[in-house]
Structure formats: structure tokens, C-alpha cells
Design an enzyme around this catalytic site. Structure first.
Site, PDB file in Angstrom:
ATOM      1  N   CYS A  75     -26.266 -16.751 -28.019  1.00 32.50           N
ATOM      2  CA  CYS A  75     -27.413 -17.215 -27.222  1.00 32.50           C
ATOM      3  C   CYS A  75     -28.581 -17.793 -28.005  1.00 32.50           C
ATOM      4  CB  CYS A  75     -27.926 -16.071 -26.369  1.00 32.50           C
ATOM      5  SG  CYS A  75     -26.815 -15.705 -25.015  1.00 32.50           S
ATOM      6  N   PHE A  76     -29.044 -17.068 -29.029  1.00 36.94           N
ATOM      7  CA  PHE A  76     -30.333 -17.437 -29.613  1.00 36.94           C
ATOM      8  C   PHE A  76     -30.389 -18.886 -30.094  1.00 36.94           C
ATOM      9  CE2 PHE A  76     -32.046 -12.941 -30.818  1.00 36.94           C
ATOM     10  CZ  PHE A  76     -32.237 -12.692 -29.478  1.00 36.94           C
ATOM     11  N   GLY A 118     -20.045 -12.550 -17.346  1.00 31.71           N
ATOM     12  CA  GLY A 118     -19.432 -12.243 -16.053  1.00 31.71           C
ATOM     13  C   GLY A 118     -18.664 -10.931 -16.094  1.00 31.71           C
ATOM     14  N   THR A 144     -26.938 -19.575 -18.975  1.00 33.08           N
ATOM     15  CA  THR A 144     -28.203 -20.168 -19.411  1.00 33.08           C
ATOM     16  C   THR A 144     -28.067 -21.678 -19.331  1.00 33.08           C
ATOM     17  OG1 THR A 144     -28.301 -18.427 -20.999  1.00 33.08           O
ATOM     18  CG2 THR A 144     -29.883 -20.197 -21.260  1.00 33.08           C
TER      19      THR A 144
HETATM   20  C1  UDX Z   1     -21.578 -17.756 -21.052  1.00 35.31           C
HETATM   21  C2  UDX Z   1     -22.494 -18.763 -21.726  1.00 35.31           C
HETATM   22  O1  UDX Z   1     -22.093 -18.890 -23.066  1.00 35.31           O
HETATM   23  C3  UDX Z   1     -23.927 -18.368 -21.668  1.00 35.31           C
HETATM   24  O2  UDX Z   1     -24.745 -19.457 -21.980  1.00 35.31           O
HETATM   25  C4  UDX Z   1     -24.320 -17.994 -20.337  1.00 35.31           C
HETATM   26  O3  UDX Z   1     -25.600 -17.418 -20.362  1.00 35.31           O
HETATM   27  C5  UDX Z   1     -23.331 -17.106 -19.653  1.00 35.31           C
HETATM   28  O4  UDX Z   1     -21.994 -17.571 -19.789  1.00 35.31           O
HETATM   29  P1  UDX Z   1     -20.322 -15.712 -22.074  1.00 35.31           P
HETATM   30  O5  UDX Z   1     -19.923 -14.970 -20.857  1.00 35.31           O
HETATM   31  O6  UDX Z   1     -20.660 -14.930 -23.300  1.00 35.31           O
HETATM   32  O7  UDX Z   1     -21.607 -16.562 -21.807  1.00 35.31           O
HETATM   33  O8  UDX Z   1     -19.269 -16.865 -22.399  1.00 35.31           O
HETATM   34  P2  UDX Z   1     -17.720 -16.750 -22.570  1.00 35.31           P
HETATM   35  O9  UDX Z   1     -17.364 -15.393 -23.075  1.00 35.31           O
HETATM   36  O10 UDX Z   1     -17.291 -17.977 -23.289  1.00 35.31           O
HETATM   37  O11 UDX Z   1     -17.175 -16.809 -21.064  1.00 35.31           O
HETATM   38  C6  UDX Z   1     -17.129 -17.923 -20.238  1.00 35.31           C
HETATM   39  C7  UDX Z   1     -15.836 -17.846 -19.423  1.00 35.31           C
HETATM   40  O12 UDX Z   1     -15.818 -18.895 -18.452  1.00 35.31           O
HETATM   41  C8  UDX Z   1     -14.560 -18.008 -20.262  1.00 35.31           C
HETATM   42  O13 UDX Z   1     -13.727 -16.882 -20.095  1.00 35.31           O
HETATM   43  C9  UDX Z   1     -13.925 -19.287 -19.715  1.00 35.31           C
HETATM   44  O14 UDX Z   1     -12.509 -19.243 -19.711  1.00 35.31           O
HETATM   45  C10 UDX Z   1     -14.486 -19.343 -18.316  1.00 35.31           C
HETATM   46  N1  UDX Z   1     -14.475 -20.680 -17.720  1.00 35.31           N
HETATM   47  C11 UDX Z   1     -14.983 -21.732 -18.408  1.00 35.31           C
HETATM   48  C12 UDX Z   1     -13.937 -20.857 -16.451  1.00 35.31           C
HETATM   49  O15 UDX Z   1     -13.442 -19.916 -15.840  1.00 35.31           O
HETATM   50  N2  UDX Z   1     -13.956 -22.121 -15.902  1.00 35.31           N
HETATM   51  C13 UDX Z   1     -14.432 -23.196 -16.569  1.00 35.31           C
HETATM   52  O16 UDX Z   1     -14.407 -24.312 -16.052  1.00 35.31           O
HETATM   53  C14 UDX Z   1     -14.963 -22.997 -17.859  1.00 35.31           C
HETATM   54  C1  UDX Z   2     -29.784 -11.656 -26.724  1.00 38.03           C
HETATM   55  C2  UDX Z   2     -30.983 -11.152 -25.902  1.00 38.03           C
HETATM   56  O1  UDX Z   2     -31.495  -9.935 -26.504  1.00 38.03           O
HETATM   57  C3  UDX Z   2     -30.593 -10.902 -24.464  1.00 38.03           C
HETATM   58  O2  UDX Z   2     -31.730 -10.539 -23.691  1.00 38.03           O
HETATM   59  C4  UDX Z   2     -29.966 -12.170 -23.907  1.00 38.03           C
HETATM   60  O3  UDX Z   2     -29.509 -11.958 -22.575  1.00 38.03           O
HETATM   61  C5  UDX Z   2     -28.812 -12.645 -24.767  1.00 38.03           C
HETATM   62  O4  UDX Z   2     -29.243 -12.815 -26.113  1.00 38.03           O
HETATM   63  P1  UDX Z   2     -27.671 -10.532 -27.874  1.00 38.03           P
HETATM   64  O5  UDX Z   2     -27.524 -11.847 -28.574  1.00 38.03           O
HETATM   65  O6  UDX Z   2     -26.492  -9.946 -27.195  1.00 38.03           O
HETATM   66  O7  UDX Z   2     -28.819 -10.615 -26.769  1.00 38.03           O
HETATM   67  O8  UDX Z   2     -28.176  -9.429 -28.948  1.00 38.03           O
HETATM   68  P2  UDX Z   2     -29.591  -9.075 -29.619  1.00 38.03           P
HETATM   69  O9  UDX Z   2     -29.701  -7.615 -29.631  1.00 38.03           O
HETATM   70  O10 UDX Z   2     -30.707  -9.825 -29.032  1.00 38.03           O
HETATM   71  O11 UDX Z   2     -29.375  -9.518 -31.140  1.00 38.03           O
HETATM   72  C6  UDX Z   2     -29.251 -10.884 -31.512  1.00 38.03           C
HETATM   73  C7  UDX Z   2     -29.163 -11.013 -33.019  1.00 38.03           C
HETATM   74  O12 UDX Z   2     -30.403 -10.681 -33.629  1.00 38.03           O
HETATM   75  C8  UDX Z   2     -28.140 -10.084 -33.677  1.00 38.03           C
HETATM   76  O13 UDX Z   2     -27.468 -10.785 -34.701  1.00 38.03           O
HETATM   77  C9  UDX Z   2     -28.987  -8.970 -34.246  1.00 38.03           C
HETATM   78  O14 UDX Z   2     -28.369  -8.305 -35.308  1.00 38.03           O
HETATM   79  C10 UDX Z   2     -30.222  -9.737 -34.670  1.00 38.03           C
HETATM   80  N1  UDX Z   2     -31.445  -8.905 -34.770  1.00 38.03           N
HETATM   81  C11 UDX Z   2     -31.954  -8.278 -33.676  1.00 38.03           C
HETATM   82  C12 UDX Z   2     -32.123  -8.820 -35.988  1.00 38.03           C
HETATM   83  O15 UDX Z   2     -31.699  -9.400 -36.997  1.00 38.03           O
HETATM   84  N2  UDX Z   2     -33.277  -8.090 -36.052  1.00 38.03           N
HETATM   85  C13 UDX Z   2     -33.808  -7.452 -34.966  1.00 38.03           C
HETATM   86  O16 UDX Z   2     -34.866  -6.817 -35.108  1.00 38.03           O
HETATM   87  C14 UDX Z   2     -33.119  -7.542 -33.747  1.00 38.03           C
END
Ligand code: UDX
Ligand code: UDX
Length: 458
Positions: free
Chosen positions: A272-273, A13, A128
Site C-alpha cells: 500500500c504505502f 477481501g 484504494t
Molecule cells: C487489493 C489492492 O492491492 C489494494 O489497493 C486495495 O486497497 C484492495 O485490494 P489485496 O487484497 O492485498 O489489495 O490485493 P490482492 O491480494 O492482489 O487481491 C486482489 C484479488 O482480486 C486477487 O486474488 C485477484 O485474483 C482478484 N481479481 C483481480 C479478481 O477477482 N478479478 C479481477 O478482475 C482482478
Molecule cells: C498499511 C496501513 O497501516 C493500513 O492502515 C492500510 O490499510 C494498509 O497499509 P500494512 O502495510 O499492512 O498497513 O502494515 P503497516 O503496519 O502499516 O506497516 C507498513 C510497513 O511499515 C511495514 O514494512 C512495517 O515494517 C513498516 N513500519 C511500520 C516501520 O518501518 N516502522 C514503523 O514504525 C511502523
């Protein structure tokens, strides 16, 4: 003017909304979160996440058409479109523990939207989620006595941390899933219009709700699968004296395979992964497809094997014991250019080395605080040191765990001199010039390539 709200000011967000706001000055954006400290940080000069280029976008939009707040109820009431990006961690309890998504925050958010709404709205899933969550959300939202109508859309986030601004400015595609009803299609069109402010229309694709939800899981599963595939081959390369970088280069030039996501490493991390693959596995199990579930679960198993193999190799190379030895871990973030340490392989390596009674020193340019937090109680047994030279001083070994470009610029001769001999370097990212390090005196252990060591000649 449309009032657009985002619930959840996390990595997703918090990094997407400022960019959308910068391209849509005609609309008003509010990002809310229940976490007061996080919102205060978004309002300050030190943003809660490190993401290259984001500070500038936030500075440009904040208090103009972008606002951060903790008053969730008030802003729900005012919103026309609500993006939901609250976290959906893996369930730790009950049915599906360890695999299924914990949807409690999502459901709570849906109910909160309902309670505070006095007008019909479009609700957009950005988190997700397991396939068919949108349907459940629609049921909750539309079972109201207020004669309000809610359209639920799925608009998965494909940006990667570290390149979030670039990915959002210029995405390969934007995916919007909606109902095939008249009102569903109108809602889809409203969201298409929003993105069309800066993204060419041909890159904004639409689908039915479930295809969209599933596509997000599948995209991440495919990306992770490529890493596990090349990591599996890296193990074979180490046994056969093939070089995994050469193999990746050779196969990647085939257009059908492509060159991306073939970097062998200590393992993939990130929020995520693993989580998304486990969702997928759970879904397949629920739908009675055990063979499909097992197939995808192997991607996670292989990743765990790769992390384990890395530390086993460290211990074996250092004469089968690291007890009492100082080991400097370079990088705590799960990848470069982020301060995020969720599921970072560096933390897993740290845990294993602590079990082996090593003295672990961790360094990172941006992610030390998050590493300390994510390690919990174990953090008390770790030395955190922002300066890599100080971290390496007196160490028996260095392990490169995040591919920060800063680490390619260090003076490794100076580092070598300050270390205990024989000095070991384990490059979990194949980041450095191994031949040069070997010439400096290090015993070098890359991933998927022969080790360069001075030991056998002694
Ligand atoms: C999150 C999810 O992990 C991921 O699966 C999804 O694709 C996108 O949202 P991310 O933004 O990385 O990803 O998570 P995080 O940094 O933990 O942020 C979620 C936020 O939501 C936190 O700041 C948390 O305080 C907030 N939240 C959670 C609310 O505001 N209300 C709630 O009820 C629960
Ligand atoms: C991933 C997806 O790429 C993105 O599209 C989705 O929205 C969220 O999840 P992110 O997890 O932020 O994004 O980073 P990414 O660049 O995909 O890397 C994920 C992990 O894989 C990291 O630990 C990275 O170091 C590792 N990685 C990536 C490898 O070990 N080898 C590679 O060739 C690429």
C-alpha cells in the site's frame, strides 16, 4: 437477509469478509475471485494468507453464511451489495506509468457487474483508488439500457496486515463516502447499518465520495511519512552517536506527536504505502500542484535511500566486499505476522547483495514461498532455508529484516559459533538485544544507533 458479495479474495477481501460475516449471521456473504487456486485455498484447511486469528473466523463462518466461489457472474446477479477489492497496481505502461493506478481490473469488474445485473445494487469501493474513480464507475454502471440504478460508495480499508482481525473487530473508525443525493444517502445508511452490527455508531463516519477516496491515500501517506521522517533522523543519529530509539521515545511522549509509527527500520514495505503515495503524487501533478507532488514523493525517495543505506553499510562494514560471502537474511515478509512479501525491504536487500555477488540465504517462518515468487528469476540464485540456525551456519553475516518475535528467542551463542569470524549482525529492525550480542562476539550494526564492534581494537 441481504446478499453481500465481495469481488477479489486477496488480502483485503479475504480477511475482511469472514469477520463481517461472523458479526452478521442474518446475511449471506460470498467472496469470488477469478483465481481458481486462491478460491480452492480459501475452501481448504490451508488458507492462502497467513493472518493471526483468521483461520478461526473462517472456520466459524465458512459454509454457514460465508461462501467462496469462482462463479463471479452468478453471484453478481444475486447480490444486493457488492464490495470490490480487486487489485489496483501501479501502472507499468503508457501515461502515468510508474505512478498512476492501473484501473483495468476495476473497470472490467464494473462492466461485469453491469452485464450480470438484473436488479439495482449498491457497489462499494474497497480497493484504494485515485480520487474520482467512484464517479467514473457510476457513469459506467448507470449508462445502462436496463433502467437499473447503482449507488457507488467508497469504504476504504484501514486494516494492517498481521493485525487484520483485531483491526476489523475493533477499528479506530470506519469511513463511508457517498453521494449527497437521496439515493446516495440511503445507500450510505445501508452500509452504516451493516457495520453497526458490531461497531459503535460514533466510530462509523460518513463523508462525501471524494473525501473518502482521498482520506485513504492521505492516511497511508501520513503513516509512511512518519516512518521516512524517523528513518531520516536515524541516518543523522548514526553520525552523531545519538540513539534513534531514545529520540523516538522522547518526541513520541508529546501527545501532539504521538508514539506510533516511529520505529526506525530498514524501510517500509507492503502493497500500500509506496503505491498510494505515488497515486497521490500523480494526482497532484495532474491537478497542477508540482510542489505538493514533490513534497510527498520525498517520502518514497527517503525510503529508497534507507534501504540503500542499509546495504551500503553492510558492504562497507564487511571490508568493502561481500562477493562470495554467505549472508543470512532473517525474514522475507514486509513485516511480522504476515506471509506477504510485496515491496518487502528484505527483497530489495537481497537484490542488492546478489548484485554484489554475495551468496544469499533467506529464511522466514511463513513467507518463503511468496519471497521465491516475488523474486522471479533471481530466486534461482538464492538459497531458501526455513531453519534460521541452518541459514546462519557458515555465514559471514546475519541481517534481521523482519521483526518476527521468533528471532528474539534464538540461541545466538550457538549461531555465533557456527558462523565465519569476524561475525556480523545487521539489525534492520532494532529487534534484538545488541549489547548481549556484542558480548557473545558479534559485530553489531543497529539502525540509528552506534555500532558495537570488536574490530577497531584488533
Ligand atoms: C487489493 C489492492 O492491492 C489494494 O489497493 C486495495 O486497497 C484492495 O485490494 P489485496 O487484497 O492485498 O489489495 O490485493 P490482492 O491480494 O492482489 O487481491 C486482489 C484479488 O482480486 C486477487 O486474488 C485477484 O485474483 C482478484 N481479481 C483481480 C479478481 O477477482 N478479478 C479481477 O478482475 C482482478
Ligand atoms: C498499511 C496501513 O497501516 C493500513 O492502515 C492500510 O490499510 C494498509 O497499509 P500494512 O502495510 O499492512 O498497513 O502494515 P503497516 O503496519 O502499516 O506497516 C507498513 C510497513 O511499515 C511495514 O514494512 C512495517 O515494517 C513498516 N513500519 C511500520 C516501520 O518501518 N516502522 C514503523 O514504525 C511502523
Amino acid at each position: 437477509m441481504t446478499n453481500i458479495l465481495c469481488i477479489g479474495a486477496g488480502y483485503v477481501g479475504g480477511s475482511t469478509m469472514p469477520i463481517v460475516a461472523s458479526h452478521c449471521p442474518q446475511h449471506r456473504f460470498v467472496v469470488v475471485d477469478i483465481n481458481e487456486a486462491r478460491i480452492a485455498a480459501w475452501q481448504s484447511d490451508k488458507l492462502p494468507i497467513y493472518e493471526p486469528g483468521l483461520d478461526e473466523v473462517v472456520r466459524k463462518t465458512r459454509d454457514k453464511n460465508l461462501f467462496f466461489s469462482t462463479d463471479v457472474d452468478k453471484h453478481i446477479a444475486e447480490a444486493d451489495i457488492i464490495f470490490v477489492s480487486v487489485n489496483t497496481p501501479t501502472k507499468t505502461f503508457g501515461q502515468g506509468a510508474g505512478k498512476a493506478a492501473d484501473l483495468q481490473y476495476w473497470e472490467k469488474t464494473a462492466r461485469q457487474i453491469l452485464e450480470n445485473s438484473t436488479s439495482s445494487k449498491i457497489v462499494v469501493e474497497k480497493s484504494t483508488l485515485p480520487v474520482r474513480t467512484a464517479e467514473a464507475m457510476e457513469r459506467i454502471l448507470n449508462s445502462n439500457g436496463k433502467s437499473l440504478h447503482f449507488d457507488v460508495l467508497s469504504n476504504p480499508e484501514f486494516l494492517a496486515e498481521g493485525t487484520a482481525v483485531r483491526d476489523m473487530e475493533n477499528p479506530d473508525r470506519v469511513l463511508i463516502g457517498g453521494r449527497e443525493t437521496e439515493s446516495g444517502q440511503k445507500a450510505v445508511e445501508a452500509l452504516v447499518e451493516l457495520y453497526a452490527n458490531w461497531i459503535p455508531r460514533e466510530r462509523i463516519i460518513t463523508s462525501n465520495l471524494w473525501s473518502s477516496e482521498l482520506s485513504k491515500l492521505v492516511a497511508n501517506a501520513f503513516l509512511a511519512q512518519r516512518i521516512s521522517s524517523i528513518n531520516a533522523i536515524s541516518a543523522l543519529c548514526e553520525k552523531t552517536e545519538a540513539d534513534v530509539s531514545e529520540v523516538a521515545h522522547a518526541i513520541g511522549l508529546d501527545n501532539r506527536i504521538g508514539k506510533y509509527f516511529l520505529r526506525a527500520s530498514v524501510g517500509f514495505g507492503g502493497s500500500c504505502f509506496k503505491k498510494d503515495i505515488l497515486h497521490l503524487v500523480y494526482l497532484c501533478e495532474q491537478y497542477g500542484l508540482p510542489e505538493v507532488a514533490t513534497y510527498w514523493e520525498q517520502v518514497v525517495t527517503m525510503n529508497e535511500y534507507q534501504e540503500m543505506r542499509f546495504t551500503s553499510n553492510m558492504v562497507a562494514s564487511m571490508f568493502n566486499t561481500v562477493a562470495g560471502k554467505r549472508i543470512a537474511l532473517f525474514g522475507t515478509a514486509f513485516k511480522a505476522n504476515t506471509n506477504d512479501t510485496r515491496e518487502s525491504p528484505a527483497l530489495e536487500v537481497c537484490r542488492t547483495l546478489l548484485e554484489e555477488h554475495a551468496e544469499v540465504v533467506m529464511t522466514d517462518p511463513h513467507a518463503i514461498e511468496n519471497a521465491r515468487y516475488d523474486l522471479g528469476e533471481l530466486a534461482q540464485r538464492v538459497i531458501f532455508e526455513p531453519d534460521p540456525y541452518t541459514a546462519a551456519k557458515g555465514a559471514h553475516a546475519i541481517a534481521i529484516l523482519t521483526e518476527w518475535s521468533q528471532y528474539t528467542q534464538l540461541d545466538y551463542e550457538k549461531i555465533y559459533v557456527s558462523m565465519v569470524k569476524p561475525a556480523f549482525l545487521f539489525d534492520g529492525r532494532n529487534l534484538l538485544d545488541h549489547r548481549k550480542l556484542y558480548e557473545v562476539g558479534f559485530n553489531v550494526y543497529p539502525i540509528g544507533k552506534p555500532a558495537l564492534t570488536h574490530l577497531h581494537s584488533q
